[in-house]
Design an enzyme around this catalytic site. Sequence first.
Site, PDB file in Angstrom:
ATOM      1  N   GLU A  70      -0.061  -1.227   5.622  1.00 20.68           N
ATOM      2  CA  GLU A  70       1.010  -0.806   6.522  1.00 20.68           C
ATOM      3  C   GLU A  70       0.925   0.681   6.861  1.00 20.68           C
ATOM      4  O   GLU A  70       1.375   1.101   7.924  1.00 20.68           O
ATOM      5  CB  GLU A  70       2.376  -1.101   5.891  1.00 20.68           C
TER       6      GLU A  70
ATOM      7  N   ASP B  72       0.810  -1.220   0.000  1.00 19.40           N
ATOM      8  CA  ASP B  72       0.000   0.000   0.000  1.00 19.40           C
ATOM      9  C   ASP B  72       0.839   1.264   0.000  1.00 19.40           C
ATOM     10  O   ASP B  72       2.026   1.262   0.354  1.00 19.40           O
ATOM     11  CB  ASP B  72      -0.993   0.010   1.171  1.00 19.40           C
TER      12      ASP B  72
END
Lengths: 367, 367
Positions: A137, A80
């Site tokens: 994350e 991400d």
Amino acid sequence: MSTASAPDLLAAPVEDLLALTAALVAVPSVSRHEGELADGVERRLAERAPQLTRARVGNTVIARTDLGSERRVVLGGHLDTVPANGNEVPRLDGDVLHGLGSADMKGGLAVLLRLAEEISAGRRPRFDCTLAFYEGEEIADEFNGLRHVFADRPELLAGDFAVLLEPTGGHVEAGCQGTLHIRAQFDGDRAHSARPWMGSNAIHAAADVLGRLAAHQASTVMIDGLPYRQSLEVVRIEGGVANNVVPDKCTLVVNRRFAPSHSVDDARAEVEALLEGADRVEVVSASPAAPPNLNDPLVAEFVRTLDVDVEPKLGWTDVARFAARGVPAVNFGPGEPNVAHTAGEHVTRESIEQCYAALARFLGMTG
Amino acid sequence: MSTASAPDLLAAPVEDLLALTAALVAVPSVSRHEGELADGVERRLAERAPQLTRARVGNTVIARTDLGSERRVVLGGHLDTVPANGNEVPRLDGDVLHGLGSADMKGGLAVLLRLAEEISAGRRPRFDCTLAFYEGEEIADEFNGLRHVFADRPELLAGDFAVLLEPTGGHVEAGCQGTLHIRAQFDGDRAHSARPWMGSNAIHAAADVLGRLAAHQASTVMIDGLPYRQSLEVVRIEGGVANNVVPDKCTLVVNRRFAPSHSVDDARAEVEALLEGADRVEVVSASPAAPPNLNDPLVAEFVRTLDVDVEPKLGWTDVARFAARGVPAVNFGPGEPNVAHTAGEHVTRESIEQCYAALARFLGMTG
């Protein structure tokens, strides 16, 4: 290079790590929207690294060797990115790739893909390897893919040493500091501000504690020769009802960053001592530190093989998740950390290639 | 008594001050919705006090005698109430009237109506009288009816002495303290809270000043034998960006209540000295104090005639608006101040009748 001219993720040549990174950047993957990129990574692994076993948990993809080695190294990178900032289209300028996630951390994902494909093609490493491409994350911990896999299928992340390919600017970042947020509340009694003696002022009640917190000098702790510079900051304060009312409540939030020499309980005791006088104290969040473990044989060998500077990690990272399970872990990845989360995020071909070469050397890949 | 059984405002007998108050309570007049009550008062004055000259400015109604007296007394009461609190229907329980605005201050308005009607009927006072029924007292100063009349038609409020019929529990409340709100801002530089030395913490920067403000002991000033107990309170504080960010801004608001011995400038200088170290300081609002003026001949005569206790007024009231124009003013009205703005608001027949009798005696009404 525009999005249209970035190679398709399935077609990008593995030898050109910068083009492969551009292909990864061209697939949007803002946190909670990692599905398309997870699909692409999973398909590419199926086609180009068929010798590795694949598993998927949510939008986290894990590829593993099963070579029968005594030791296993886990290498991880998150899929991400933070939200776009006018930089969602990858742009190649010579040997520099600009764009969202180029440094944080799709350059690292390209390195992981190449490791998977070279190993699958027969370049045998001296360790078994686990490659984790994980979601969530950059946002709240509850969304973190490693957290979910450790909770639901911990065997997928078992290992003796872990490397997270976060951008470290060519250094090894060892361990990480813990972080603790504590909210303190001060109570009072409302009254008209023309007659404050009929009540008691909660903001005034907080003054002594705030003074103590602001004056506190956080120490630096040396561990394995690395200076962990701790901190203690009031990150929020809030109080007040109306401009003519003595306030009955004031709250503040303290963020303590503590060295790996301290447990969460140590840190909490320290902060609570400084908060003496508050009416209520509540832990908002707590994440333990991770020790640098420079004397661990694998960590020592990693540092020796790479021959680069080792620095202490001051912010909390997923290395602590491995450390909490007794697995030493470090951050080492392409790109500069200070361009992460900025509109000008970029990564160089050299930094990606050097990272790949260093990891291949450490893994002892033959052939 | 329900709303339906409260007498109509135009029909209520002037001799029964409690019934007249109930009729006034039965007409809703929350701030900014005083139109219906202003209309009712204006019509009643036209029908029952035709000898007085009437004027209207917005929803403020003013009735004046023109007897050619050397001195003029202004008597005022606000039409508006705070919002209802389950108490919008007047309820009579023996000689106690319950309901929104009964104490604050429709009992006072009934007294003003009776004064107007008795004077018009021939009970000549020894002063010319101005009776002001005004809007917008319970909300922000910009809506205050006296403010608008002083600005647009100041001749309507000219006089030598003013009495505001706010509830004072049978006492005369002399003068009033001034009020000053100052906002102080502290600046910093944002940084990640794991590396606070890269920025500077604005909340920490506020700690010394907050400590100084909290420790400050406001003094009591004796004026004309009355103790004006001053105060200094931090009524708001706010700072913080996110739990992992060193905050770049912290603001606090201080409310200083100051005795009539002090000008607004004096008060500002005092507060600004305590705020030394703030990056920006801004006056949010300032209203001057009003001196008790107990040695003024009319004030002295008023106190002597009534023969009741005199207390210093600590909250700001409209008496300061008259004082600022050199007109001594006091608060004196029926009802207890501590029931104002509560669900249990009420007023007694005795307190309204005593107030009327005291004012009629002071005004020397004959016949």
